[in-house]
Design an enzyme around this catalytic site. Structure first.
Site, PDB file in Angstrom:
ATOM      1  N   PRO A  21       0.822  -1.209   0.000  1.00 22.65           N
ATOM      2  CA  PRO A  21       0.000   0.000   0.000  1.00 22.65           C
ATOM      3  C   PRO A  21       0.859   1.264   0.000  1.00 22.65           C
ATOM      4  O   PRO A  21       1.985   1.240   0.493  1.00 22.65           O
ATOM      5  CB  PRO A  21      -0.778  -0.098   1.321  1.00 22.65           C
ATOM      6  N   ASP A  22       0.327   2.349  -0.568  1.00 26.34           N
ATOM      7  CA  ASP A  22       1.045   3.620  -0.445  1.00 26.34           C
ATOM      8  C   ASP A  22       0.627   4.279   0.862  1.00 26.34           C
ATOM      9  O   ASP A  22       0.003   3.630   1.720  1.00 26.34           O
ATOM     10  CB  ASP A  22       0.834   4.514  -1.688  1.00 26.34           C
ATOM     11  N   PHE A  23       0.967   5.532   1.077  1.00 23.71           N
ATOM     12  CA  PHE A  23       0.683   6.177   2.356  1.00 23.71           C
ATOM     13  C   PHE A  23      -0.593   7.000   2.339  1.00 23.71           C
ATOM     14  O   PHE A  23      -1.427   6.903   3.224  1.00 23.71           O
ATOM     15  CB  PHE A  23       1.881   7.068   2.762  1.00 23.71           C
ATOM     16  N   ARG A  24      -0.756   7.825   1.272  1.00 19.00           N
ATOM     17  CA  ARG A  24      -1.779   8.864   1.320  1.00 19.00           C
ATOM     18  C   ARG A  24      -2.988   8.640   0.428  1.00 19.00           C
ATOM     19  O   ARG A  24      -3.858   9.505   0.378  1.00 19.00           O
ATOM     20  CB  ARG A  24      -1.141  10.230   1.025  1.00 19.00           C
ATOM     21  N   ASN A  56      11.119   5.126  -1.444  1.00 15.78           N
ATOM     22  CA  ASN A  56      10.591   3.847  -0.979  1.00 15.78           C
ATOM     23  C   ASN A  56      11.578   3.081  -0.114  1.00 15.78           C
ATOM     24  O   ASN A  56      12.789   3.167  -0.297  1.00 15.78           O
ATOM     25  CB  ASN A  56      10.152   2.999  -2.170  1.00 15.78           C
ATOM     26  N   ASP A  90      11.099  -0.278   0.390  1.00 18.14           N
ATOM     27  CA  ASP A  90      10.786  -1.698   0.159  1.00 18.14           C
ATOM     28  C   ASP A  90      11.902  -2.467  -0.546  1.00 18.14           C
ATOM     29  O   ASP A  90      11.788  -3.681  -0.761  1.00 18.14           O
ATOM     30  CB  ASP A  90       9.470  -1.826  -0.636  1.00 18.14           C
ATOM     31  N   HIS A 147      14.881   7.873   1.873  1.00 21.96           N
ATOM     32  CA  HIS A 147      14.285   7.642   3.183  1.00 21.96           C
ATOM     33  C   HIS A 147      14.791   6.347   3.811  1.00 21.96           C
ATOM     34  O   HIS A 147      14.142   5.763   4.670  1.00 21.96           O
ATOM     35  CB  HIS A 147      12.752   7.641   3.072  1.00 21.96           C
TER      36      HIS A 147
HETATM   37  P1  OAD Z   1       2.154   8.838  -0.998  1.00 20.44           P
HETATM   38  O1  OAD Z   1       1.255   7.773  -0.505  1.00 20.44           O
HETATM   39  O2  OAD Z   1       2.146  10.131  -0.298  1.00 20.44           O
HETATM   40  O3  OAD Z   1       1.830   9.140  -2.528  1.00 20.44           O
HETATM   41  C1  OAD Z   1       1.676   8.113  -3.477  1.00 20.44           C
HETATM   42  C2  OAD Z   1       1.242   8.722  -4.802  1.00 20.44           C
HETATM   43  O4  OAD Z   1       1.206   7.693  -5.782  1.00 20.44           O
HETATM   44  C3  OAD Z   1      -0.136   9.350  -4.751  1.00 20.44           C
HETATM   45  O5  OAD Z   1      -0.132  10.580  -5.455  1.00 20.44           O
HETATM   46  C4  OAD Z   1      -1.025   8.311  -5.460  1.00 20.44           C
HETATM   47  O6  OAD Z   1      -2.116   8.903  -6.133  1.00 20.44           O
HETATM   48  C5  OAD Z   1      -0.051   7.716  -6.433  1.00 20.44           C
HETATM   49  N1  OAD Z   1      -0.332   6.328  -6.811  1.00 20.44           N
HETATM   50  C6  OAD Z   1      -0.739   5.288  -6.052  1.00 20.44           C
HETATM   51  N2  OAD Z   1      -0.834   4.159  -6.763  1.00 20.44           N
HETATM   52  C7  OAD Z   1      -0.467   4.482  -8.038  1.00 20.44           C
HETATM   53  C8  OAD Z   1      -0.351   3.754  -9.268  1.00 20.44           C
HETATM   54  N3  OAD Z   1      -0.607   2.443  -9.355  1.00 20.44           N
HETATM   55  N4  OAD Z   1       0.060   4.444 -10.363  1.00 20.44           N
HETATM   56  C9  OAD Z   1       0.334   5.757 -10.309  1.00 20.44           C
HETATM   57  N5  OAD Z   1       0.244   6.494  -9.195  1.00 20.44           N
HETATM   58  C10 OAD Z   1      -0.136   5.868  -8.065  1.00 20.44           C
HETATM   59  O7  OAD Z   1       3.626   8.198  -1.072  1.00 20.44           O
HETATM   60  P2  OAD Z   1       5.028   8.963  -1.180  1.00 20.44           P
HETATM   61  O8  OAD Z   1       4.908  10.165  -2.034  1.00 20.44           O
HETATM   62  O9  OAD Z   1       6.030   7.946  -1.540  1.00 20.44           O
HETATM   63  O10 OAD Z   1       8.043   8.240   4.501  1.00 20.44           O
HETATM   64  O11 OAD Z   1       5.236   9.405   0.324  1.00 20.44           O
HETATM   65  C11 OAD Z   1       6.403  10.063   0.715  1.00 20.44           C
HETATM   66  C12 OAD Z   1       6.840   9.650   2.108  1.00 20.44           C
HETATM   67  O12 OAD Z   1       5.776   9.821   3.030  1.00 20.44           O
HETATM   68  C13 OAD Z   1       7.195   8.191   2.231  1.00 20.44           C
HETATM   69  O13 OAD Z   1       8.536   7.932   1.848  1.00 20.44           O
HETATM   70  C14 OAD Z   1       6.943   7.858   3.673  1.00 20.44           C
HETATM   71  C15 OAD Z   1       5.748   8.735   3.970  1.00 20.44           C
HETATM   72  O14 OAD Z   1       5.700   9.261   5.235  1.00 20.44           O
HETATM   73  C16 OAD Z   1       8.728   7.244   5.157  1.00 20.44           C
HETATM   74  O15 OAD Z   1       8.538   6.067   4.971  1.00 20.44           O
HETATM   75  C17 OAD Z   1       9.735   7.681   6.112  1.00 20.44           C
END
Ligand code: OAD
Length: 273
Positions: free
Chosen positions: A38-41, A112, A114, A131
């Site tokens: 999963p992503d974060f936001r 990332n 991972d 990170h």
């Molecule tokens: P976010 O979860 O903030 O953002 C992920 C982005 O990817 C969002 O804009 C989604 O819309 C997009 N997304 C998700 N799935 C996708 C897909 N299949 N294709 C295209 N786009 C997609 O994640 P990061 O930007 O990586 O810190 O977050 C930054 C940091 O915040 C992370 O490194 C983490 C967190 O706190 C630590 O782990 C220390």
């Protein structure tokens, strides 16, 4: 303008013309969602929307150093889910490897943790894990490194590891992931100039909400095309004349670019392994 139009085919034309020799790629959690991480936001599927059961003051606390010192458990609940080993690199990861193999990758900056970039075969000397990652861990007090095999056992049992140094440090052990309240690795700052040297910037799967990483995209020279592969428009992407927005799933966008480049078959073959 450097591109003939703000389209994927114009980006491919630019690469094929030999004018993009130093491609800088910046990635975030969105390039790993297709791998099952999963992503974060993201509103429903993101980690921060699903941490309610952990009783956190706010979702980001799970990666906050001062909170971790008081209560490391939530982080270790999450670590069990995120721990590398069970996931395979995505088409987007493999595309970056392809760029490296073609001698076009100037540098990859990833947020990332991972380790899928290494797993995909992108050369280690081309990667900045801005990170940090789960690849190593240490005591937050005496900084002594903690054994990787033992760490794996703790994480799989959902237990919190503590420093086993003689003399009884017993400090909390934490993977070398950059928490809020910690500095990014020195190499991140040293290699920022590689963005200034870029002749093409690809931004993939990041919300560009976390600084200083997010600021990298603004270091490229203004005439340099920047391409965003993301579900949504983020940060300053789209504000410059040669920005190209490829909105949607990043693997899909990358496949389109590979098609235009004539690299599609090679990409799929490498992805299948
Ligand atoms: P976010 O979860 O903030 O953002 C992920 C982005 O990817 C969002 O804009 C989604 O819309 C997009 N997304 C998700 N799935 C996708 C897909 N299949 N294709 C295209 N786009 C997609 O994640 P990061 O930007 O990586 O810190 O977050 C930054 C940091 O915040 C992370 O490194 C983490 C967190 O706190 C630590 O782990 C220390």
């Amino acid at each position: 303008k450097t591109l003939s139009s703000r389209s994927i085919s114009a980006v491919a034309e630019y690469i094929l013309s030999g004018r993009a020799k130093r491609i800088v790629v910046m990635t975030g959690a969105g390039i790993s969602t297709a791998a099952g991480i999963p992503d974060f936001r993201s509103p429903d599927t993101g980690l921060y929307a699903n941490l309610a059961s952990l009783d956190l003051p706010e979702p980001e606390a799970v990666f906050d150093l001062s909170f971790f010192k008081v209560n490391p458990r939530p982080f270790y609940v999450l670590a069990r889910e995120l721990y590398p080993g069970n996931y395979h690199p995505t088409v987007s990861h493999v595309f970056v490897r392809l760029l490296a193999e073609k001698g076009l990758l100037h540098h990859l900056f990833t947020q990332n943790i991972d380790c899928l970039e290494r797993e995909a075969g992108i050369p280690a000397n081309k990667i900045i894990e801005a990170h940090g990652s789960f690849a190593s861990q240490r005591c937050i007090e005496c900084k002594k490194e903690f054994d990787g095999a033992k760490m794996k056992e703790f994480v799989s049992r959902g237990e919190v590891p503590r420093c086993e140094e003689e003399g009884g440090c017993k400090g909390l052990v934490k993977p070398d992931i950059v928490f809020f309240g910690e500095q990014l690795p020195k190499a991140f700052f040293d290699r920022r100039e590689m963005v200034e040297q870029a002749d093409l910037v690809l931004v993939m799967g990041t919300s560009l909400q976390v600084h200083p990483f997010a600021g990298l995209v603004n270091l490229a020279e203004e005439r340099v095309p920047r391409v965003l592969f993301n579900l949504e428009r983020v940060g300053s992407m789209g504000s410059q004349a040669d920005d190209v927005l490829v909105l949607g799933d990043c693997d899909e966008g990358v496949r389109k670019l590979a098609d235009e480049l004539g690299w599609r078959e090679e990409l799929e073959e490498k992805w299948r392994g």
